[in-house]
Design a protein around this motif. Structure first.
Motif: not given
Length: 225
Positions: A182-193, A208-225
């Protein structure tokens, strides 16, 4: 001890198998090169009034892995180098902690992280997702991001929950973000990948829904990952 011998003994490149079997000493400095089994989100905390960050990366594979803890600058470097699950990567100047099969690695002030052989592990066609799938990776373009709501968990510690919507260009997918995700939401913006690693898929009344918790990892980028 002469300089050449010291360099050989204290800066040896190794795989996970070699690290576990070759009797490296506590405090020895090595370069680890192997497959990335999984990556965790960064954790932010204060120690003695100083803001710190740490991150765990697990090198190796099921049944033969080593946990590596990256601190501060090197914790950020894992993301900036775009190191991802199932990549082959190298982390230099890592300090050995613990004996034998209990060995761990910790970054030093001179650690450098690099992605050697990228792996394409993410699902990019959301129509292929099915409820009940676990420990998968998905990637797409961010459409919207919710605000983080904070609460106390069952363990009495502060935690958070947020959500976002991403698209593969055809299908929109809802992701619920818990804990460190959830902390990553503060760094995420529409248009990011975004790439969400080690997440689970569940079926809801809305699809369908995805669940991302403490076991997950989120990686943000301005380009397609």
């Amino acid at each position: 001890m002469d300089g050449s011998r010291q360099a050989t003994e204290h800066n040896r490149r190794c795989t996970v198998r070699q690290l576990l079997s070759s009797g490296f000493r506590e405090g020895e400095v090595v370069d680890i090169e192997d497959s990335v089994y999984r990556v965790f989100n960064k954790l932010r905390f204060e120690r003695n009034g100083v803001a710190r960050t740490s991150r765990i990366v697990v090198f190796g594979s099921e049944g033969g892995s080593v946990k590596a803890t990256f601190w501060d600058r090197s914790a950020d470097m894992v993301d900036s180098a775009m190191v991802q699950r199932r990549d082959r990567a190298i982390a230099t100047n890592m300090k050995v902690k613990g004996p034998g099969n209990d060995v761990e690695l910790h970054s030093t002030s001179s650690t450098y992280v690099s992605r050697l052989m990228p792996a394409r592990s993410a699902v990019t066609d959301f129509s292929q997702l099915h409820g009940g799938e676990k420990n998968i990776d998905v990637s797409g373009k961010v459409l919207s991001v919710g605000q983080v709501k904070y609460f106390k968990g069952l363990d009495g510690k502060d935690s958070g929950v947020s959500d976002c919507s991403i698209t593969d260009g055809k299908v929109e997918l809802h992701i619920v973000l818990w804990g460190s995700s959830s902390v990553c939401a503060g760094e995420m913006h529409p248009g990011n990948y975004i790439k969400a690693e080690f997440v689970s898929v569940r079926s809801t009344d809305n699809g369908i829904e995805i669940a991302a918790n403490d076991s997950a990892r989120l990686l943000l980028s301005r380009r397609q990952i």
